[in-house]
Design a protein around this motif. Sequence first.
Motif, mmCIF file in Angstrom:
data_model
loop_
_atom_site.group_PDB
_atom_site.id
_atom_site.type_symbol
_atom_site.label_atom_id
_atom_site.label_comp_id
_atom_site.label_asym_id
_atom_site.label_seq_id
_atom_site.Cartn_x
_atom_site.Cartn_y
_atom_site.Cartn_z
ATOM 1 N N ARG B 216 0.824 -1.207 0.000
ATOM 2 C CA ARG B 216 0.000 0.000 0.000
ATOM 3 C C ARG B 216 0.856 1.254 0.000
ATOM 4 O O ARG B 216 0.567 2.212 -0.722
ATOM 5 C CB ARG B 216 -0.879 0.042 1.256
ATOM 6 C CG ARG B 216 -2.060 -0.868 1.201
ATOM 7 C CD ARG B 216 -2.855 -0.735 2.495
ATOM 8 N NE ARG B 216 -3.831 -1.783 2.632
ATOM 9 C CZ ARG B 216 -5.007 -1.787 2.032
ATOM 10 N NH1 ARG B 216 -5.341 -0.794 1.241
ATOM 11 N NH2 ARG B 216 -5.841 -2.789 2.204
ATOM 12 N N GLU B 219 2.168 1.887 -3.457
ATOM 13 C CA GLU B 219 1.146 2.393 -4.380
ATOM 14 C C GLU B 219 0.757 3.823 -4.036
ATOM 15 O O GLU B 219 0.549 4.652 -4.919
ATOM 16 C CB GLU B 219 -0.100 1.489 -4.353
ATOM 17 C CG GLU B 219 0.118 0.190 -5.081
ATOM 18 C CD GLU B 219 -1.126 -0.686 -5.105
ATOM 19 O OE1 GLU B 219 -2.235 -0.164 -4.892
ATOM 20 O OE2 GLU B 219 -0.968 -1.902 -5.320
ATOM 21 N N LEU B 220 0.661 4.109 -2.735
ATOM 22 C CA LEU B 220 0.292 5.464 -2.331
ATOM 23 C C LEU B 220 1.354 6.463 -2.777
ATOM 24 O O LEU B 220 1.037 7.551 -3.259
ATOM 25 C CB LEU B 220 0.110 5.541 -0.810
ATOM 26 C CG LEU B 220 -0.349 6.903 -0.311
ATOM 27 C CD1 LEU B 220 -1.795 7.165 -0.697
ATOM 28 C CD2 LEU B 220 -0.174 7.042 1.185
ATOM 29 N N THR B 222 3.293 6.235 -5.359
ATOM 30 C CA THR B 222 3.121 6.453 -6.801
ATOM 31 C C THR B 222 1.948 7.398 -7.061
ATOM 32 O O THR B 222 2.050 8.324 -7.869
ATOM 33 C CB THR B 222 2.857 5.112 -7.513
ATOM 34 O OG1 THR B 222 3.875 4.204 -7.125
ATOM 35 C CG2 THR B 222 2.871 5.271 -9.014
ATOM 36 N N ALA B 223 0.832 7.158 -6.358
ATOM 37 C CA ALA B 223 -0.354 7.990 -6.569
ATOM 38 C C ALA B 223 -0.068 9.435 -6.165
ATOM 39 O O ALA B 223 -0.520 10.372 -6.816
ATOM 40 C CB ALA B 223 -1.534 7.449 -5.766
ATOM 41 N N MET B 224 0.706 9.626 -5.090
ATOM 42 C CA MET B 224 1.031 10.987 -4.654
ATOM 43 C C MET B 224 1.920 11.676 -5.678
ATOM 44 O O MET B 224 1.756 12.862 -5.960
ATOM 45 C CB MET B 224 1.709 10.951 -3.277
ATOM 46 C CG MET B 224 0.738 10.670 -2.146
ATOM 47 S SD MET B 224 1.558 10.344 -0.583
ATOM 48 C CE MET B 224 2.094 11.985 -0.131
ATOM 49 N N GLU B 225 2.847 10.912 -6.227
ATOM 50 C CA GLU B 225 3.728 11.472 -7.256
ATOM 51 C C GLU B 225 2.926 11.856 -8.493
ATOM 52 O O GLU B 225 3.163 12.904 -9.096
ATOM 53 C CB GLU B 225 4.773 10.420 -7.631
ATOM 54 C CG GLU B 225 6.179 10.939 -7.593
ATOM 55 C CD GLU B 225 7.142 9.855 -8.006
ATOM 56 O OE1 GLU B 225 7.813 10.035 -9.017
ATOM 57 O OE2 GLU B 225 7.183 8.795 -7.339
ATOM 58 N N ALA B 226 1.940 11.002 -8.847
ATOM 59 C CA ALA B 226 1.102 11.295 -10.006
ATOM 60 C C ALA B 226 0.291 12.570 -9.786
ATOM 61 O O ALA B 226 -0.162 13.179 -10.737
ATOM 62 C CB ALA B 226 0.165 10.124 -10.294
ATOM 63 N N ARG B 227 0.104 12.942 -8.517
ATOM 64 C CA ARG B 227 -0.637 14.168 -8.238
ATOM 65 C C ARG B 227 0.315 15.292 -7.860
ATOM 66 O O ARG B 227 -0.032 16.202 -7.129
ATOM 67 C CB ARG B 227 -1.665 13.904 -7.142
ATOM 68 C CG ARG B 227 -2.814 13.054 -7.679
ATOM 69 C CD ARG B 227 -3.669 12.500 -6.598
ATOM 70 N NE ARG B 227 -4.575 13.488 -6.058
ATOM 71 C CZ ARG B 227 -5.383 13.253 -5.033
ATOM 72 N NH1 ARG B 227 -5.380 12.066 -4.451
ATOM 73 N NH2 ARG B 227 -6.183 14.178 -4.595
ATOM 74 N N CYS B 228 1.530 15.202 -8.405
ATOM 75 C CA CYS B 228 2.513 16.295 -8.323
ATOM 76 C C CYS B 228 3.003 16.583 -6.906
ATOM 77 O O CYS B 228 3.413 17.713 -6.619
ATOM 78 C CB CYS B 228 1.973 17.576 -8.945
ATOM 79 S SG CYS B 228 1.623 17.421 -10.688
ATOM 80 N N TYR B 229 2.976 15.614 -6.017
ATOM 81 C CA TYR B 229 3.503 15.859 -4.676
ATOM 82 C C TYR B 229 5.017 15.900 -4.721
ATOM 83 O O TYR B 229 5.655 15.024 -5.284
ATOM 84 C CB TYR B 229 3.054 14.761 -3.709
ATOM 85 C CG TYR B 229 3.553 14.974 -2.302
ATOM 86 C CD1 TYR B 229 3.050 16.004 -1.527
ATOM 87 C CD2 TYR B 229 4.543 14.164 -1.766
ATOM 88 C CE1 TYR B 229 3.512 16.224 -0.245
ATOM 89 C CE2 TYR B 229 5.009 14.371 -0.476
ATOM 90 C CZ TYR B 229 4.492 15.402 0.279
ATOM 91 O OH TYR B 229 4.951 15.618 1.546
ATOM 92 N N ARG B 230 5.601 16.957 -4.164
ATOM 93 C CA ARG B 230 7.065 17.030 -4.112
ATOM 94 C C ARG B 230 7.507 17.671 -2.816
ATOM 95 O O ARG B 230 8.322 18.584 -2.802
ATOM 96 C CB ARG B 230 7.601 17.769 -5.323
ATOM 97 C CG ARG B 230 6.978 19.148 -5.494
ATOM 98 C CD ARG B 230 7.189 19.663 -6.888
ATOM 99 N NE ARG B 230 5.916 20.088 -7.420
ATOM 100 C CZ ARG B 230 5.793 20.947 -8.428
ATOM 101 N NH1 ARG B 230 6.841 21.401 -9.048
ATOM 102 N NH2 ARG B 230 4.610 21.305 -8.859
#
Lengths: 279, 269
Positions: B216, B219-220, B222-230
């Motif tokens: 989890r 996957e989380l 990856t999902a955060m990265e896909a939403r531009c988290y930096r």
Amino acid sequence: MPPDDLIVTSGLGHRYGAGTEQEVTALEGVDLRIAQGEFVAVIGPNGSGKSTLARHLNALLLPTEGRVTVNGLDTRDPDHHWSIRQTVGMVFQNPDNQIVATVVEEDVAFGPENLAVPPEEIRRRVDEALALVRMQDYARHAPHLLSGGQKQRVAIAGALAMRPACLVLDEATAMLDPRGRREVLQTVRRLNRDEGLTVVLITHFMEEAALADRVVVLDRGHLVMDGRPEEVFSEVDFLEGIGLGVPQIVGVRRLLEEAGHPIPPSVLTLEAMVDFLCP
Amino acid sequence: MSMFRDITIGQYLSGSSVVHRLDPRTKITIVGVFMVVLFAATDAAAYATLTAFTVLAVHLARVPARMLLRGLRPVLILLVLTFTLQLFLTPGRTMFTLGPLVASWEGLRMGLFMVARLLLLLVMASLLTLTTSPVSLTDGLESILAPFRVVGLPAHELAMMMTIALRFIPTLMEEADKIMKAQMARGADFESRSLSRRIRSLVPLLVPLFVSAFRRADELATAMEARCYRGGRHRTRLNRLRATALDAAAAALTGFMAAVVIGLRWWPG
């Protein structure tokens, strides 16, 4: 390159563990153009490279061969990653593992917060995105208490709040019950039709692929078919040969044709069949 | 039978009292100041002031007393133990003797003060978590810790970790419940009376739970990265914390209380 091509992959190849003993070729020589406003379904048997392809569309994975451009930006340039990920929103398979916050509206706000959007504008986008997926009544709810279909709609809203041009759904319906699947599909279809959002739907449900404008078939990392759903699903023997089925309605159509009742090939869904038989 | 159903995270009691409406930063700071002042209190007048402050806070928060008392039950033994030790181990004028043990009047005084101190501390801390949702508590902490970023304290990252933990605790509980049922269906025994057997029976629960938690997490991320988290830099927030006149009033009241208690200590009489 014509300006209406949003995503272009040329000679795209990806090998996992390149140079090691476990090297696996997941994609090879994939040429694909996705135009603004299209609804494309990507199908293929397990291990055909569908998810690998999806992750190249927003620079979560980078090509080991060939290249991918989004809005003309090459994904290999790290400076473009944030702009690309803002342009191509993504919804993943497991609804639980992509919701970050403990309140629905805060989760939808996560993307715009990362893009440093001013608070008043975030509020506007959150309300708008939740309204688009018809989840505005759940804005203050805790995500873990929602159904699977509702969670995926929240995840879609989270992507929409970044104002993307394209939404990629990576088997986003695979873990849902039929009702949740219907909710999600109706939502993306409406967004495509009414909002002009480009949709790339990765799926292994043929009935879902039949809803798209265009179906792309992957097999062992190669793009083997690309066409309108009625063209792709008329190749029943080929699809069955690579381990895929066709929508159930295609089988029904075949039986009716054999019994002497010709049905046009554009009839691919239950609704279309009912409309055709009982006009 | 779900073993985990009754566990709620935090003990937030939603409401709209003035205490609920205070900025979380104000509430955290008040509790901090209260703790410090509590340790400066040495006489009955100071304790009376602190008690009055606490009673006022509880009254304004409109939290049912039984909610607060429930929170005190686990520490009852500690309170009794503290009182007894103070009573018998403080040297002074004899009050009564119990075999070799001598209870002193000074011990009684110390014991009472000690118990009052612990009680007030617990009530104020419970009041904070009862009237502040975990989300605003996290936001408040992030905001309070933000200035310490210059010395390398990852304030945003800590708050993000807390948020994710709060988000995933119910998910992982549900999963633990599911795994437990699956293992019970295959004959695992989670209700044995033997402690060692019970501990050993946790292995088939914890191993799959950890494996899944790591998956989890991956996957989380990856999902955060896909939403531009930096990370926390250049990040804005949907809900900004806003201090109002109410916060100013609460701060003034707290300041007054602190001045009285500290005044009583250093300038008695």
